[in-house]
Design a protein around this motif. Structure first.
Motif, PDB file in Angstrom:
ATOM      1  N   TYR A  72       0.870  -1.156  -0.053  1.00  0.00           N
ATOM      2  CA  TYR A  72       0.014   0.079   0.168  1.00  0.00           C
ATOM      3  C   TYR A  72       0.933   1.248  -0.051  1.00  0.00           C
ATOM      4  O   TYR A  72       1.618   1.392   0.828  1.00  0.00           O
ATOM      5  N   LYS A 130      -5.691   0.707   4.580  1.00  0.00           N
ATOM      6  CA  LYS A 130      -5.110  -0.361   4.763  1.00  0.00           C
ATOM      7  C   LYS A 130      -6.296  -1.514   5.578  1.00  0.00           C
ATOM      8  O   LYS A 130      -6.146  -2.665   5.283  1.00  0.00           O
ATOM      9  N   LYS A 181      -7.318  -5.087   4.235  1.00  0.00           N
ATOM     10  CA  LYS A 181      -7.386  -6.363   4.928  1.00  0.00           C
ATOM     11  C   LYS A 181      -8.819  -6.923   5.084  1.00  0.00           C
ATOM     12  O   LYS A 181      -8.869  -8.108   5.206  1.00  0.00           O
ATOM     13  N   VAL A 236      -1.577  -6.949   3.532  1.00  0.00           N
ATOM     14  CA  VAL A 236      -1.252  -5.669   3.119  1.00  0.00           C
ATOM     15  C   VAL A 236       0.091  -5.479   3.638  1.00  0.00           C
ATOM     16  O   VAL A 236       0.444  -5.651   4.928  1.00  0.00           O
ATOM     17  N   ASP A 295       3.395  -2.498   4.240  1.00  0.00           N
ATOM     18  CA  ASP A 295       3.743  -1.025   4.366  1.00  0.00           C
ATOM     19  C   ASP A 295       4.990  -0.905   3.479  1.00  0.00           C
ATOM     20  O   ASP A 295       5.909  -1.764   3.449  1.00  0.00           O
ATOM     21  N   THR A 336      -6.977   1.737  -4.475  1.00  0.00           N
ATOM     22  CA  THR A 336      -7.582   0.817  -3.592  1.00  0.00           C
ATOM     23  C   THR A 336      -9.012   0.531  -3.782  1.00  0.00           C
ATOM     24  O   THR A 336      -9.503  -0.433  -3.539  1.00  0.00           O
TER      25      THR A 336
END
Length: 451
Positions: A325, A342, A346, A352, A354, A417
């Motif tokens: 992400y 995020k 999930k 996910v 970072d 997203t």
């Protein structure tokens, strides 16, 4: 920071606002640790603290901007990472926006700079013009090397050509003003920003958002008359043009708010969202628009911000996909939206990850990658290297500029997203993943027990 503005200078509301911002800076230098241009260039004048000194001197003196000041202000990405870092609450965004407007009013740029900026300001915010420009860029792609060798403007023109997509998507059936009705019992009613560049480059983003919202019982309206939010030209110092775009949007949305009503104005481009949420400040001294602008800003929401309030449906598809992400600067620094995207990914069944140095800009920053291609390219390489370290299957983000910038530096598919959320609960596979052959990798749809 001590300031020395005269009483007459402080009669100007913009100057008075900047003076208050300057006085909050305590010279601590924390901002230098997270400023992308300072990390790359190592020049104090290319840090927020250094630029604040330059802006203070320029505004206090009342003189036209100098070439030195313009150089360092132009190098600022307006990523706002410094605002997240600053312990004193210095509102750098409003300060640098004022500085850019001051530069635009007092400094005569070289002819090639004026030409390029004028072209961007008169093409990018207008979808039909932008579509034609993308067609021209496709025709120019075979000659980008020759074009790049042209004196003065060549490197910037080449950067524009390289950022253009391999093809321009067809116009979306969702792209015209109209209403899209909720499935089942209505739970809410929102307007969605159509915008300017995004509907040309990636119309699927708003299509996915509308499907997602309709499936959750939300009516979606695209009011007639709205369009570019004004961010692109506003951050180039063209306040009058930016305000005209903003006024059209405000009028369109207020008509809906005072008509059938709106629960939110939903935005799928975080760069636009940061600006729309700032309309209240932008029009604070406008007797005709101050109240209306504040009302609009109060209900502006990023798509993930709004979906969080709906309780996302359970996924109907199961995948083994790992998502890196990428939080756009306008999302994490401009709007302080950090966990919502995020959390939703999930819940939709994705793993996910970072991105290391996630607070550092990718180099897109509106028109920055067109006006400062050398710095933008270095930042993209740094961002892509950090993303690829996580070994993801795909990248998710919430801003069209970041997607275009990062996508030119990696083979890893990058999607919005909202496309992933829509797909997980029953929508079509994002076109980018379909083209990358993800269909063959996925497991069968989940079986949802009745009752």
């Amino acid at each position: 920071m001590q300031t020395n503005f005269t009483p007459d200078q402080l009669k100007d509301p913009a100057m008075a606002s900047s003076e208050k911002i300057l006085r909050t800076c305590v010279h601590c230098g924390f901002c230098t640790a997270t400023c992308p241009t300072y990390l790359l260039l190592g020049d104090e004048l290319d840090s927020p603290r250094g630029r604040i000194y330059l802006i203070k001197d320029m505004l206090e003196s009342g003189k036209p901007a100098s070439p030195e000041v313009v150089k360092h202000i132009d190098r600022c990405l307006s990523c706002l990472s410094c605002m997240t870092t600053c312990p004193s609450g210095v509102h750098y965004m409003h300060l640098v926006d004022h500085a850019r407007a001051y530069i635009e009013a007092t400094y005569r740029r070289p002819w090639h700079d004026r030409l390029l900026r004028s072209a961007l300001a008169n093409i990018l915010p207008y979808p039909n013009r932008f579509r034609l420009a993308m067609g021209a860029a496709l025709l120019a792609k075979p000659f980008k090397g020759l074009i790049g060798a042209l004196p003065v403007l060549g490197h910037r023109l080449q950067a524009m050509i390289e950022l253009a997509p391999a093809r321009v998507p067809a116009r979306s059936p969702f792209g015209q003003p109209g209403a899209f009705k909720a499935e089942g019992e209505r739970r809410g009613r929102v307007a969605i920003l159509s915008g300017c560049a995004q509907p040309v480059l990636k119309p699927g983003f708003n299509e996915a958002a509308i499907r997602l919202l309709n499936r959750h019982g939300v009516d979606v309206v695209q009011p007639k008359g709205e369009g570019c939010c004004g961010a692109l030209v506003h951050h180039m110092g063209r306040d009058q043009q930016g305000h005209e775009f903003a006024k059209r949007n405000i009028d369109a949305w207020i008509a809906e708010m005072d008509g059938e009503g709106l629960d939110a104005i939903v935005i799928t481009a975080s760069g636009c969202g940061t600006t729309i949420k700032d309309y209240g400040f932008m029009f604070r001294d406008d007797p005709a628009y101050a109240e209306k602008a504040a009302r609009v800003s109060a209900i502006a929401k990023d798509i993930t911000e709004y979906v969080m309030s709906l309780d996302l449906m359970e996924p109907v598809r199961e995948t083994d996909l790992v998502v890196a992400y990428h939080s756009a600067c306008s999302m994490q620094h401009g709007q302080a939206i950090r966990t919502e995207p995020k959390t939703l990914l999930k819940k939709a069944g994705f793993t996910v990850k970072d991105v290391p140095e996630g607070h550092i800009c990718c180099g897109s920053a509106g028109t920055y990658n067109l006006l400062q291609p050398e710095i933008a390219t270095q930042l993209r390489a740094r961002k892509v290297a950090n993303i690829e370290r996580t070994k993801p299957d795909l990248i998710a983000t919430g801003n069209i500029g970041c997607m275009t910038q990062i996508g030119k530096g990696t083979e890893i598919p990058i999607v919005h997203t909202v496309e992933l959320l829509d797909w997980a609960i029953g929508g079509p596979m994002p076109e980018t993943l379909e083209k990358a052959g993800f269909q063959s990798r996925l497991s069968q749809p989940l079986t949802i027990a009745a009752g």
